[in-house]
Design a protein around this motif. Structure first.
Motif, PDB file in Angstrom:
ATOM      1  N   THR A 190       0.994  -1.165   0.053  1.00  0.00           N
ATOM      2  CA  THR A 190      -0.041  -0.101   0.036  1.00  0.00           C
ATOM      3  C   THR A 190       0.836   1.411   0.083  1.00  0.00           C
ATOM      4  O   THR A 190       0.761   2.192  -0.421  1.00  0.00           O
ATOM      5  CB  THR A 190      -0.904  -0.055   1.196  1.00  0.00           C
ATOM      6  N   ILE A 191       2.069   1.181   0.568  1.00  0.00           N
ATOM      7  CA  ILE A 191       2.861   2.353   0.757  1.00  0.00           C
ATOM      8  C   ILE A 191       3.435   2.701  -0.426  1.00  0.00           C
ATOM      9  O   ILE A 191       3.271   3.745  -1.132  1.00  0.00           O
ATOM     10  CB  ILE A 191       3.926   2.216   1.826  1.00  0.00           C
ATOM     11  N   LEU A 192       3.936   1.579  -1.217  1.00  0.00           N
ATOM     12  CA  LEU A 192       4.530   1.860  -2.602  1.00  0.00           C
ATOM     13  C   LEU A 192       3.435   2.486  -3.528  1.00  0.00           C
ATOM     14  O   LEU A 192       3.772   3.031  -4.581  1.00  0.00           O
ATOM     15  CB  LEU A 192       5.206   0.522  -2.863  1.00  0.00           C
ATOM     16  N   PHE A 193       2.185   1.597  -3.517  1.00  0.00           N
ATOM     17  CA  PHE A 193       1.185   1.921  -4.299  1.00  0.00           C
ATOM     18  C   PHE A 193       0.754   3.460  -4.262  1.00  0.00           C
ATOM     19  O   PHE A 193       0.824   4.279  -5.324  1.00  0.00           O
ATOM     20  CB  PHE A 193      -0.057   1.118  -4.284  1.00  0.00           C
ATOM     21  N   ASN A 194       0.601   3.974  -3.114  1.00  0.00           N
ATOM     22  CA  ASN A 194       0.268   5.261  -2.687  1.00  0.00           C
ATOM     23  C   ASN A 194       1.342   6.211  -3.196  1.00  0.00           C
ATOM     24  O   ASN A 194       0.930   7.347  -3.775  1.00  0.00           O
ATOM     25  CB  ASN A 194      -0.130   5.411  -1.326  1.00  0.00           C
ATOM     26  N   GLU A 195       2.425   5.924  -2.710  1.00  0.00           N
ATOM     27  CA  GLU A 195       3.644   6.585  -3.168  1.00  0.00           C
ATOM     28  C   GLU A 195       3.728   7.142  -4.745  1.00  0.00           C
ATOM     29  O   GLU A 195       4.125   7.888  -5.281  1.00  0.00           O
ATOM     30  CB  GLU A 195       4.823   5.887  -2.539  1.00  0.00           C
ATOM     31  N   THR A 196       3.690   5.727  -5.536  1.00  0.00           N
ATOM     32  CA  THR A 196       3.578   5.796  -6.817  1.00  0.00           C
ATOM     33  C   THR A 196       2.527   6.949  -7.641  1.00  0.00           C
ATOM     34  O   THR A 196       2.646   7.718  -8.291  1.00  0.00           O
ATOM     35  CB  THR A 196       3.443   4.549  -7.431  1.00  0.00           C
ATOM     36  N   VAL A 197       1.312   6.482  -6.905  1.00  0.00           N
ATOM     37  CA  VAL A 197       0.250   7.409  -7.346  1.00  0.00           C
ATOM     38  C   VAL A 197       0.392   9.002  -7.112  1.00  0.00           C
ATOM     39  O   VAL A 197       0.454   9.552  -8.087  1.00  0.00           O
ATOM     40  CB  VAL A 197      -1.116   7.173  -6.826  1.00  0.00           C
ATOM     41  N   ASP A 198       1.123   9.154  -5.706  1.00  0.00           N
ATOM     42  CA  ASP A 198       1.163  10.537  -5.485  1.00  0.00           C
ATOM     43  C   ASP A 198       2.291  11.227  -6.378  1.00  0.00           C
ATOM     44  O   ASP A 198       2.442  12.556  -6.599  1.00  0.00           O
ATOM     45  CB  ASP A 198       1.612  10.718  -4.061  1.00  0.00           C
ATOM     46  N   GLU A 199       3.323  10.468  -6.654  1.00  0.00           N
ATOM     47  CA  GLU A 199       4.500  10.880  -7.487  1.00  0.00           C
ATOM     48  C   GLU A 199       3.958  11.160  -8.731  1.00  0.00           C
ATOM     49  O   GLU A 199       4.305  12.248  -9.607  1.00  0.00           O
ATOM     50  CB  GLU A 199       5.461  10.072  -7.682  1.00  0.00           C
ATOM     51  N   PHE A 218       0.568  11.559  -9.882  1.00  0.00           N
ATOM     52  CA  PHE A 218      -1.131  12.121 -10.384  1.00  0.00           C
ATOM     53  C   PHE A 218      -1.677  12.879  -9.134  1.00  0.00           C
ATOM     54  O   PHE A 218      -1.042  12.759  -8.009  1.00  0.00           O
ATOM     55  CB  PHE A 218      -1.809  10.881 -10.664  1.00  0.00           C
ATOM     56  N   ASP A 219      -2.512  13.658  -9.609  1.00  0.00           N
ATOM     57  CA  ASP A 219      -3.244  14.399  -8.708  1.00  0.00           C
ATOM     58  C   ASP A 219      -4.715  14.684  -9.081  1.00  0.00           C
ATOM     59  O   ASP A 219      -4.984  15.049 -10.118  1.00  0.00           O
ATOM     60  CB  ASP A 219      -2.487  15.745  -8.310  1.00  0.00           C
ATOM     61  N   GLY A 220      -5.602  14.278  -8.300  1.00  0.00           N
ATOM     62  CA  GLY A 220      -6.973  14.546  -8.851  1.00  0.00           C
ATOM     63  C   GLY A 220      -7.944  13.446  -8.255  1.00  0.00           C
ATOM     64  O   GLY A 220      -7.600  12.804  -7.415  1.00  0.00           O
ATOM     65  N   GLU A 221      -9.253  13.523  -8.486  1.00  0.00           N
ATOM     66  CA  GLU A 221     -10.256  12.824  -8.173  1.00  0.00           C
ATOM     67  C   GLU A 221      -9.893  11.189  -8.457  1.00  0.00           C
ATOM     68  O   GLU A 221     -10.153  10.293  -7.454  1.00  0.00           O
ATOM     69  CB  GLU A 221     -11.578  13.015  -8.841  1.00  0.00           C
TER      70      GLU A 221
END
Length: 123
Positions: A87-96, A98-101
């Motif tokens: 989960t940490i790696l997944f969220n980190e990658t998303v945050d790096e 993308f941003d938005g809904e």
């Protein structure tokens, strides 16, 4: 400024960058290394279809991820630490990237999927 996840190409970018991290992560990479028959190209395409369906309801994914994780757990026992690291790696990658809904949505759905898997595996 980062954009939101808006199409298949964005999902592919997320999946490929995420698995680049997974492959070198000391906590969860061993799960993948232990499957000598794992074909990364096939796995990544399957994951792209899975996440594209999660966000955009494309209907292109067919499979049973819960059973895959039950099978994995039988051979190589999973722990809450493993799910947390994923989960940490997944969220980190998303945050790096993308941003938005849809970026928020995919992280929420990933957390929900992880939670459900843990409940069913560790019951």
């Amino acid at each position: 400024m980062k954009k939101d996840i808006s199409n298949k190409k964005d999902i592919e970018k997320l999946v490929y960058q995420f698995y680049d991290k997974v492959k070198v992560d000391s906590v969860i990479s061993p799960f993948f290394e232990n499957f000598s028959n794992l074909h990364w190209d096939n796995h990544l395409q399957t994951m792209c279809k899975f996440w594209e369906n999660v966000v955009f309801y494309t209907g292109t994914y067919s499979g049973n991820p819960m059973q895959k994780h039950f099978d994995l757990n039988e051979k190589f026992p999973l722990s809450m630490k493993d799910f947390n690291q994923w989960t940490i790696l997944f969220n980190e990658t998303v945050d790096e990237l993308f941003d938005g809904e849809n970026a928020v949505l995919i992280k929420q759905r990933a957390q929900s999927i992880s939670t459900i898997m843990q409940i069913k595996i560790f019951k």
